[in-house]
Design an enzyme around this catalytic site. Structure first.
Site, mmCIF file in Angstrom:
data_model
loop_
_atom_site.group_PDB
_atom_site.id
_atom_site.type_symbol
_atom_site.label_atom_id
_atom_site.label_comp_id
_atom_site.label_asym_id
_atom_site.label_seq_id
_atom_site.Cartn_x
_atom_site.Cartn_y
_atom_site.Cartn_z
ATOM 1 N N CYS A 196 -47.591 26.418 -74.751
ATOM 2 C CA CYS A 196 -47.535 25.367 -75.756
ATOM 3 C C CYS A 196 -48.916 25.075 -76.341
ATOM 4 O O CYS A 196 -49.513 25.919 -76.985
ATOM 5 C CB CYS A 196 -46.864 24.128 -75.161
ATOM 6 S SG CYS A 196 -46.200 22.982 -76.372
ATOM 7 N N HIS A 197 -49.462 23.887 -76.122
ATOM 8 C CA HIS A 197 -50.779 23.507 -76.642
ATOM 9 C C HIS A 197 -51.927 23.918 -75.708
ATOM 10 O O HIS A 197 -53.090 23.734 -76.048
ATOM 11 C CB HIS A 197 -50.840 21.993 -76.879
ATOM 12 C CG HIS A 197 -50.032 21.541 -78.049
ATOM 13 N ND1 HIS A 197 -48.669 21.364 -77.979
ATOM 14 C CD2 HIS A 197 -50.386 21.228 -79.317
ATOM 15 C CE1 HIS A 197 -48.215 20.959 -79.156
ATOM 16 N NE2 HIS A 197 -49.235 20.873 -79.989
#
Length: 184
Positions: free
Chosen positions: A113-114
């Protein structure tokens, strides 16, 4: 799916607050089921507060801080996402050094994800292919990486295997790829 980590200790790095809970717990369970020993590492001792997107989730006990341990103590590293988690970690020099150390020692790293934000800060994406939450595409490209829109990307360019995924929907593929990387 890889099934034998044979007691390998795997670090999970998370900020005191803001980790996406499912991106911590599901890979953690996969490591345990494969015979690995996950350890929660943070920038401070005590407990971390996980989140289910924007809502508070559960809390989890920290095993050690980035100042008290290092990459030599682990077979690999998992970086869960959530927007706040890697955004905080990339501002803490000891956390960035902790992550960079896995690349310096050619140990496998998995980020979802991030989480690639901290990889960028650790100068670990240049010349590598990876994926992430789509909003990081420009950041990864500007850091010299090649952003790919796939469920999971395993990149062996560079000193170590780097496993990346886009979001919680990709966790089954992420888990399979990280277990394979850690079992090698």
């Amino acid at each position: 799916m890889a099934s034998d980590l044979d007691g390998s200790v795997i670090a999970f790095l998370a900020a005191p607050e803001g980790t996406e809970q499912v991106e911590l717990t599901e890979p953690w369970e996969a490591v345990e089921k494969a015979g690995g020993l996950p350890q929660l590492i943070s920038t401070s001792s005590g407990r971390i507060q996980a989140f289910n997107h924007l809502d508070k989730g559960d809390t989890f006990t920290v095993h050690a801080t980035v100042e008290d341990t290092g990459p030599d103590d682990f077979a690999g590293l998992v970086l869960p996402g959530g927007v706040a988690n890697p955004d905080f970690l990339r501002t803490v020099p000891s956390a960035v050094s902790f992550v960079k150390g896995f690349f310096d020692r050619a140990k496998p790293v998995a980020a979802i994800c991030h989480a690639p934000w901290i990889l960028i800060e650790a100068d670990a994406v240049s010349g590598r292919s990876l994926t992430s939450f789509p909003s990081l595409r420009t950041d990864i490209t500007n850091a010299g990486g090649e952003w790919v829109d796939e469920r999971v990307v395993v990149c062996s360019t560079g000193p170590n295997k780097l496993v990346t995924s886009r979001n919680p929907d990709d966790i089954p593929a992420f888990d399979e790829a990280l277990l394979s990387a850690f079992a090698e």
